[in-house]
Scaffold this motif. Structure first.
Motif: not given
Length: 257
Positions: A110, A137, A143, A154, A158, A163, A174, A177
């Motif tokens: 990540t 992120h 991204k 995803l 995550y 985040m 999320l 994102l």
């Protein structure tokens, strides 16, 4: 592989590092002992050695994450490949035309790992550089590289992770994102506005190999006022840079048609 000359201690270390790499900040000594069915005393010595060597880092809550040694070796590993050298050559054209800073990164879980950079002519410098890591992120390059995943992938990536907000503008969910990733699929690039560092905006596109796979991302970082002034030129220049590097990596334009 034949195990005639096998070193069991290295195999145990590999198993420990594998768990920590995929689930950082989760496992304590007792958790690793149960998960791997290892003796706590032996595991303590192993972890202590790995920590001393910089392979792992023990956090305040006694959980473990990967250490700085991995950042160093990741940089050295990636630098072996021609796309870094190609970037350093090709980005000269982009920087000359735009006067802005151009960077190259790869995805690691990540996070992104910055592997190369060409400074622009602006007196205001971008602090990120080769060897540094940053939450994917919160960056345009991150991204873009995360766009290879579907939504459910995803979610898995995550799971259990927060985040982190680097600035007041950083996305933290999320769904946000995913919305930005969808814009990449429509536009061919992603732009982030002050999510990584206040006062800067960034636009990024991917580098692809002969199989059409994303192997890295390139970006242009600039002041928002510069973006407003030369948006079309920036878009074209970064797309051209990615195309030139991708072609030299074996990518065929027909793969995207």
């Amino acid at each position: 592989m034949e195990k005639k000359y096998w070193v069991p201690a290295l195999e145990r270390a590999d198993k420990v590092l594998d768990l920590i790499a995929y689930r950082p900040h989760k496992y304590r000594l007792i958790d690793l002992s149960k998960e791997l069915d290892m003796n706590k005393s032996s595991l303590f010595s192993l972890l202590n050695t790995l920590e001393s060597l910089g392979w792992v880092k023990k956090d305040k809550d006694d959980t473990y994450s990967l250490g700085m040694r991995f950042g160093l070796f990741s940089t050295l590993y990636v630098s072996q490949f021609d796309f870094v050298d190609t970037f350093l050559v090709e980005s000269e054209i982009t920087v000359s035309n735009l006067g802005e800073t151009v960077q190259l990164s790869v995805l690691d879980g990540t996070e992104i790992l910055y592997v190369a950079k060409k400074e622009g002519s602006s007196p205001i410098r971008v602090v990120s550089g080769p060897g540094m890591r940053f939450p994917a992120h919160a960056t345009a390059m991150g991204k873009v590289l995360l766009s290879k995943y579907e939504y459910h992938e995803l979610e898995e990536l995550y799971a259990g992770k927060k985040m982190e907000a680097k600035t007041p503008y950083t996305i933290q969910t999320l769904d946000e994102l995913w919305q930005q990733i969808r814009s990449f699929k429509e536009n061919g690039y992603i732009r982030e506005f002050q999510e990584a560092v206040e006062g800067f905006t960034c636009i990024s596109v991917p580098i692809r190999n002969s199989k059409g796979e994303m192997i890295a991302a390139v970006s242009v970082t600039m002041l928002p006022v510069n973006w407003e002034r030369k948006q079309k030129q920036v878009e074209q220049e970064i797309l051209d840079l990615a195309r030139r590097i991708s072609l030299k990596a074996g990518y065929s334009i027909t793969q995207n048609t």
